[in-house]
Design a protein around this motif. Structure first.
Motif, PDB file in Angstrom:
ATOM      1  N   LYS A   9      -6.482   7.035  -1.951  1.00  7.31           N
ATOM      2  CA  LYS A   9      -7.835   7.545  -1.646  1.00  7.31           C
ATOM      3  C   LYS A   9      -8.891   6.706  -2.359  1.00  7.31           C
ATOM      4  O   LYS A   9      -9.903   6.317  -1.769  1.00  7.31           O
ATOM      5  CB  LYS A   9      -7.957   9.013  -2.080  1.00  7.31           C
ATOM      6  N   THR A  61      -9.700  10.717 -13.119  1.00  2.00           N
ATOM      7  CA  THR A  61      -8.624  10.276 -12.217  1.00  2.00           C
ATOM      8  C   THR A  61      -9.029   8.972 -11.537  1.00  2.00           C
ATOM      9  O   THR A  61      -8.259   8.007 -11.463  1.00  2.00           O
ATOM     10  CB  THR A  61      -8.380  11.348 -11.129  1.00  2.00           C
ATOM     11  N   LEU A  97     -16.778  10.334  -5.783  1.00  2.00           N
ATOM     12  CA  LEU A  97     -17.329  11.248  -4.775  1.00  2.00           C
ATOM     13  C   LEU A  97     -16.668  10.989  -3.426  1.00  2.00           C
ATOM     14  O   LEU A  97     -16.168  11.886  -2.765  1.00  2.00           O
ATOM     15  CB  LEU A  97     -18.839  11.027  -4.650  1.00  2.00           C
ATOM     16  N   ASP A  98     -16.665   9.720  -3.047  1.00  2.00           N
ATOM     17  CA  ASP A  98     -16.141   9.349  -1.731  1.00  2.00           C
ATOM     18  C   ASP A  98     -14.667   9.722  -1.631  1.00  2.00           C
ATOM     19  O   ASP A  98     -14.193  10.187  -0.594  1.00  2.00           O
ATOM     20  CB  ASP A  98     -16.323   7.844  -1.510  1.00  2.00           C
ATOM     21  N   ALA A  99     -13.930   9.520  -2.730  1.00  2.00           N
ATOM     22  CA  ALA A  99     -12.494   9.804  -2.703  1.00  2.00           C
ATOM     23  C   ALA A  99     -12.232  11.295  -2.867  1.00  2.00           C
ATOM     24  O   ALA A  99     -11.119  11.763  -2.617  1.00  2.00           O
ATOM     25  CB  ALA A  99     -11.798   9.029  -3.815  1.00  2.00           C
ATOM     26  N   GLY A 100     -13.232  12.054  -3.296  1.00  2.00           N
ATOM     27  CA  GLY A 100     -13.036  13.486  -3.517  1.00  2.00           C
ATOM     28  C   GLY A 100     -12.181  13.759  -4.738  1.00  2.00           C
ATOM     29  O   GLY A 100     -11.373  14.693  -4.770  1.00  2.00           O
ATOM     30  N   LEU A 101     -12.299  12.896  -5.753  1.00  3.49           N
ATOM     31  CA  LEU A 101     -11.516  13.070  -6.984  1.00  3.49           C
ATOM     32  C   LEU A 101     -12.471  13.129  -8.175  1.00  3.49           C
ATOM     33  O   LEU A 101     -13.621  12.705  -8.093  1.00  3.49           O
ATOM     34  CB  LEU A 101     -10.545  11.891  -7.160  1.00  3.49           C
ATOM     35  N   ASP A 102     -11.948  13.636  -9.314  1.00  4.83           N
ATOM     36  CA  ASP A 102     -12.811  13.644 -10.501  1.00  4.83           C
ATOM     37  C   ASP A 102     -12.877  12.250 -11.100  1.00  4.83           C
ATOM     38  O   ASP A 102     -12.066  11.377 -10.795  1.00  4.83           O
ATOM     39  CB  ASP A 102     -12.265  14.644 -11.533  1.00  4.83           C
ATOM     40  N   GLU A 145      -9.320   3.407  -0.713  1.00  4.55           N
ATOM     41  CA  GLU A 145     -10.088   3.509   0.529  1.00  4.55           C
ATOM     42  C   GLU A 145     -11.583   3.604   0.235  1.00  4.55           C
ATOM     43  O   GLU A 145     -12.412   3.181   1.042  1.00  4.55           O
ATOM     44  CB  GLU A 145      -9.650   4.727   1.338  1.00  4.55           C
ATOM     45  N   ALA A 146     -11.903   4.183  -0.910  1.00  5.59           N
ATOM     46  CA  ALA A 146     -13.312   4.421  -1.223  1.00  5.59           C
ATOM     47  C   ALA A 146     -13.994   3.177  -1.778  1.00  5.59           C
ATOM     48  O   ALA A 146     -15.218   3.136  -1.911  1.00  5.59           O
ATOM     49  CB  ALA A 146     -13.424   5.571  -2.224  1.00  5.59           C
ATOM     50  N   VAL A 147     -13.198   2.152  -2.127  1.00  5.79           N
ATOM     51  CA  VAL A 147     -13.781   0.934  -2.685  1.00  5.79           C
ATOM     52  C   VAL A 147     -14.284   0.058  -1.546  1.00  5.79           C
ATOM     53  O   VAL A 147     -13.552  -0.188  -0.578  1.00  5.79           O
ATOM     54  CB  VAL A 147     -12.741   0.167  -3.525  1.00  5.79           C
ATOM     55  N   PRO A 148     -15.554  -0.376  -1.594  1.00  3.71           N
ATOM     56  CA  PRO A 148     -16.114  -1.175  -0.495  1.00  3.71           C
ATOM     57  C   PRO A 148     -15.501  -2.578  -0.455  1.00  3.71           C
ATOM     58  O   PRO A 148     -15.019  -3.086  -1.471  1.00  3.71           O
ATOM     59  CB  PRO A 148     -17.602  -1.250  -0.850  1.00  3.71           C
ATOM     60  N   ASP A 180      -3.613   9.820  -4.516  1.00  2.23           N
ATOM     61  CA  ASP A 180      -4.909   9.649  -5.192  1.00  2.23           C
ATOM     62  C   ASP A 180      -5.309   8.179  -5.215  1.00  2.23           C
ATOM     63  O   ASP A 180      -6.416   7.812  -4.813  1.00  2.23           O
ATOM     64  CB  ASP A 180      -4.840  10.197  -6.627  1.00  2.23           C
ATOM     65  N   ARG A 212       0.827  -1.212   0.000  1.00  2.00           N
ATOM     66  CA  ARG A 212       0.000   0.000   0.000  1.00  2.00           C
ATOM     67  C   ARG A 212       0.861   1.262   0.000  1.00  2.00           C
ATOM     68  O   ARG A 212       0.543   2.257  -0.636  1.00  2.00           O
ATOM     69  CB  ARG A 212      -0.860   0.042   1.264  1.00  2.00           C
ATOM     70  N   ASP A 213       1.980   1.184   0.725  1.00  2.00           N
ATOM     71  CA  ASP A 213       2.790   2.388   0.889  1.00  2.00           C
ATOM     72  C   ASP A 213       3.354   2.868  -0.435  1.00  2.00           C
ATOM     73  O   ASP A 213       3.779   4.009  -0.564  1.00  2.00           O
ATOM     74  CB  ASP A 213       3.940   2.103   1.862  1.00  2.00           C
TER      75      ASP A 213
END
Lengths: 375, 375
Positions: free
Chosen positions: B319, B345, B337-342, B322-325, B316, B310-311
């Motif tokens: 992020k 990206t 939306l959850d990741a706050g990215l367009d 992290e947003a993937v369930p 991006d 992961r490191d």
């Protein structure tokens, strides 16, 4: 609170500059004040990709429904506090632009008041029985001493510290990385219920928000910032607890670590903190209180072993006692030679020692009176 | 060596002033040079009772038979070394007037050479299995690294350290509080034999002298003075090992202590040394070598946890991850939306993550690919 990630420093500075309304206004209209952008780029080396951030904020703003969030939160019995509210813990201002925009609280305790005398007790999820035992002991003792225990409500050390604290008088506070309504881990559901009844559950995320690795990390800054000091009970060299410890140091809070077996990987992180002098080595809750408590009061007692009666003896008498054999028996003259004293002194000492029950007269002279510990 | 107690500082200064012969001459004639007495009383607050000391020395001198002592020692295969001899460890001069008058050595190793790179490993007689395990590990690792292990040949930590050292390449040295011919404790008889064969047994008492509490204490100063540093593996708050530690500090030798469970009384003494910053906290033999070794070389490696892949991910991508369930599945738009990215990206990151095996396409969208560690 839906628009920017928790701990988003850029949004934090935007809000600090223009207030929530002004900040949202700029997000809505789609570009930030030039003055703010300039000041921001002046501040740091690599300027953040504002355009991308802005688009991210906007996208979230479109779907954000703060009214629904508030209703849902209140329906669940939680309350939202913002900077400036009576219950807001002003020590969070130490986080600067990373100060939370607001906090959801679920529980009976007053957050600000509960944090006045509070200690964070954190550590590994995969804790050892030793670690959970110590965490529970510390939690209980701190609570009995009137100190609020703050932790993250996770498995292992966190849960043990909360449960220990619940046995005492004081409040305990769980700071979650997910919505205050979500029991994560689910196994701690009853624990969270108990904390709501005896303390308060805290989160900077609205109801229903799932925990993510990122949110765990930013959550840790709150645990460090809310408390007067942080105690790491068990932590591997790569552990979230060390992240909390880093925040505590950065925030100039006290940092303590509990030593453990050098054969235990779960203590390696604690030992590294102690070796680097980043953390104070603590072995009891009293030593924790001594560290975080007001200077002067709250002093832990020096650990003391039993004082052996031997210590009461003067030097000559001790020398004579050493010269008396444990078995058989020896005459005063030989004892005097061995002790390096004259005969009269030796006889006087032997009399005193016999009276005190150290030595006895045997068929073949003086000997140590059993039972006696061999030095 | 029969005339004055080991560590008798007054006799030490007398010998330093007039040499052994001159000192004995004054004892024989029954009074000390006035100049010496004056200088002595000038030195310290409470002048020692010289008359009594002198009578004690004389009484012993009358029965002392140095020739017999020498013969007996040599018959037993031991040798006597005095200050100035080739094998004399000059670091003992740091003891000043408490420097031993001579040392009996029994064993094949050269004492002076063996002590050049030496560490004292000491601790409780009533050691725990944890303590003896660590002492043996340290002894073995130090010996393999070419460091001589010095200890007191007692039960518990001492014996474990010696035995560990015997498994390695280097010498090990036992400094006894009794005559080098006496096996005390008797249970360590084989151990002493092995040390004589692989190292050397040291004592400042002639053959046949029994151990006394006083002799244990003065013996400890030799263990501290001979070595570059002392490691306390286990010690209760009242333990002879802390006496050795005190000598090490007074002699400006390195002092280290091994942490242990805070629930163990046998580690309380170590923790107190660490808390008072009198001892460095050490968790491995390498850290001991780093402490006592020459500055620069002998640096212990930082303990490191495994580096999670992961490191390697950029911010991006992390992020998005992290947003993937973890279960079910979510569409790219929601993830964005959850990741706050367009969206673009996000899609790019999802592709990279899928290629790297982090996420997979599920019937209802993207989800984490099992097995994955929950943060």
């Amino acid at each position: 609170m839906r628009v920017a990630d928790a701990g988003d420093a850029v949004m934090g500075r935007l809000v600090a500059e223009y207030g929530p309304e002004g900040a949202l206004g700029q997000v809505r209209r789609g570009h930030l004040d030039t003055s703010f952008v300039e000041e921001l780029s002046r501040g740091r080396g690599r300027a953040p990709d504002l355009a991308r951030m802005l688009s991210g904020w906007r996208a979230r703003l479109l779907v954000a429904d703060p009214v629904a969030d508030l209703t849902e939160g209140h329906d669940l019995g939680a309350r939202l506090i913002m900077p400036g509210d009576l219950e807001w813990p002003t020590q969070l201002d130490d986080l600067g632009p990373e100060r939370p925009f607001g906090l959801w609280l679920h529980g009976d305790a007053d957050l600000r008041f509960s944090c006045l005398r509070s200690v964070a007790v954190v550590g590994s999820r995969a804790a050892t029985p030793y670690g959970t035992h110590v965490a529970a002991e510390f939690g209980a003792a701190l609570s009995e001493a009137g100190w609020t225990v703050i932790s993250g409500g996770a498995h292992g050390i966190d849960a043990a510290a909360h449960r220990g604290a619940l046995t005492g008088e004081a409040r305990t506070i769980a700071v979650l990385a997910c919505g205050a309504d979500i029991a994560y881990p689910a196994a701690n559901q009853d624990l969270f219920a108990a904390i709501r009844a005896r303390g308060v559950v805290v989160s900077e995320s609205p109801m229903g928000v799932r925990p993510t690795r990122l949110r765990f990390l930013v959550r840790n800054r709150l645990i460090a910032a809310l408390s007067r000091g942080t105690v790491v009970v068990e932590a591997a060299v790569r552990s979230g607890a060390l992240n909390t410890a880093g925040h505590a140091v950065a925030l100039r809070r006290h940092l303590a670590a509990v030593p453990g077996p050098v054969t235990s990987e779960n203590s390696a992180g604690c030992h590294r903190l102690i070796r680097r002098a980043e953390a104070v080595c603590v072995t009891s809750a009293r030593e924790v209180v001594e560290l975080v408590g007001a200077v002067g009061d709250d002093l832990a007692p020096e650990p003391r072993g039993p004082v052996l009666p031997r210590d009461a003896l003067d030097e000559d008498t001790r020398k004579v006692l050493e010269a008396v054999p444990a078995r058989g028996g020896t005459g005063p003259a030989t004892i005097a030679l061995d002790a390096g004293l004259d005969l009269m002194t030796t006889l006087a000492c032997l009399g005193a020692l016999a009276a005190a029950g150290y030595v006895e007269r045997a068929p073949r002279g003086w000997r140590i009176r059993r039972p006696t510990p061999i030095p």
